[in-house]
Design a protein around this motif. Sequence first.
Motif, mmCIF file in Angstrom:
data_model
loop_
_atom_site.group_PDB
_atom_site.id
_atom_site.type_symbol
_atom_site.label_atom_id
_atom_site.label_comp_id
_atom_site.label_asym_id
_atom_site.label_seq_id
_atom_site.Cartn_x
_atom_site.Cartn_y
_atom_site.Cartn_z
ATOM 1 N N SER A 6 0.686 -1.180 0.823
ATOM 2 C CA SER A 6 -0.144 -0.130 -0.375
ATOM 3 C C SER A 6 1.222 1.259 -0.178
ATOM 4 O O SER A 6 0.653 2.315 -0.654
ATOM 5 N N ALA A 9 2.401 1.862 -3.686
ATOM 6 C CA ALA A 9 1.555 2.329 -4.136
ATOM 7 C C ALA A 9 1.388 3.974 -4.306
ATOM 8 O O ALA A 9 1.363 4.354 -5.208
ATOM 9 N N SER A 13 2.192 6.441 -7.061
ATOM 10 C CA SER A 13 1.053 7.980 -7.022
ATOM 11 C C SER A 13 1.336 8.487 -6.890
ATOM 12 O O SER A 13 1.053 9.537 -8.105
ATOM 13 N N SER A 33 -8.344 7.401 -7.467
ATOM 14 C CA SER A 33 -8.442 6.731 -7.452
ATOM 15 C C SER A 33 -7.916 5.634 -9.331
ATOM 16 O O SER A 33 -8.205 4.613 -8.963
ATOM 17 N N ILE A 36 -5.201 3.549 -9.020
ATOM 18 C CA ILE A 36 -5.181 2.422 -7.536
ATOM 19 C C ILE A 36 -4.738 1.555 -7.845
ATOM 20 O O ILE A 36 -4.465 0.415 -7.618
ATOM 21 N N HIS A 37 -4.970 0.917 -9.419
ATOM 22 C CA HIS A 37 -4.293 -0.090 -9.908
ATOM 23 C C HIS A 37 -2.679 -0.287 -11.072
ATOM 24 O O HIS A 37 -2.478 -0.699 -12.004
ATOM 25 N N VAL A 39 1.224 -0.194 -11.998
ATOM 26 C CA VAL A 39 2.036 -1.000 -11.861
ATOM 27 C C VAL A 39 2.771 -0.281 -12.164
ATOM 28 O O VAL A 39 3.119 0.263 -13.293
ATOM 29 N N SER A 58 -3.292 -0.733 -22.052
ATOM 30 C CA SER A 58 -2.253 0.455 -20.511
ATOM 31 C C SER A 58 -1.989 1.217 -21.377
ATOM 32 O O SER A 58 -2.136 1.498 -22.500
ATOM 33 N N MET A 116 -1.246 2.070 -16.431
ATOM 34 C CA MET A 116 -2.650 2.012 -15.631
ATOM 35 C C MET A 116 -3.467 1.482 -16.796
ATOM 36 O O MET A 116 -3.321 1.896 -17.623
ATOM 37 N N PRO A 117 -4.446 0.388 -16.241
ATOM 38 C CA PRO A 117 -4.910 0.098 -17.411
ATOM 39 C C PRO A 117 -5.687 0.668 -18.291
ATOM 40 O O PRO A 117 -6.434 1.917 -17.277
ATOM 41 N N ASP A 120 -9.117 2.545 -17.333
ATOM 42 C CA ASP A 120 -8.998 3.635 -15.488
ATOM 43 C C ASP A 120 -8.666 4.490 -16.387
ATOM 44 O O ASP A 120 -9.288 5.541 -15.959
#
Length: 234
Positions: A6, A9, A13, A33, A36-37, A39, A58, A116-117, A120
């Motif tokens: 956490s 991450a 961010s 937000s 959040i995913h 990588v 991505s 990021m995906p 998102d």
Amino acid sequence: MEDRYSLQAQANSWMIMSSAPFFQGLPETAVESALIHLVTRTHPANQVILLENDWGGSVYFILDGWVKIRTYNLEGKEVTLNILGKGELFGEMAALDEVPRSTDVITLAPTVIGSMPAQDFVKLLQIEPLAGVRLAQLMARRLRQVNRRLRLRESDSQSRVADTLVFLAEGQGKKGQTGTEIPNLPHRELSSLSGLARETVTRVLTRLEKKGLIKRDQDTICIPDLSALERMIV
């Protein structure tokens, strides 16, 4: 382990929010937000990140380092379309169009990239109008740069090399004590960007240096007066 993940991450961010102009001014909660995913990965120099015709799952943000955007002409010759550095993003077009990617992306130096995906990224655009404006501004800037470079394809070699340096300064220039600093890329990359032979690029850089328009060291090219270099473009 969960707490450590956490914290990592959150740090990733924060790095993206602080370094990427795309996120400046957006509500912090919306950005967190969207990321959040996220990588984050570190890549060595000369590693292929994306290949043409890959599917766009991505969107990528450069946290450190450099990448080049590459394609090939009809004769199979490599053409460098852009050089991107810290704070820039790529992969947004394939994410929006939901079509295969149109270029390759290769690292030029050890590079840290956050991915990021695509869903998102698209969701952020849908809920935050300013994010859509930022993306439109980014794409408009890149289109202007490409148009200018195309207009200069028939210009003399000095104009084309000077324009390539100005192009890099506009995208990745950093203000230093003695001028605007850009990465001292291999001459083959400047050759591909300008559409000139590598030997021609080397001669022009030497000429510009003798005129005091640039200063070179191992890692950077310093442009003492950007407007003076722009006046060399005819």
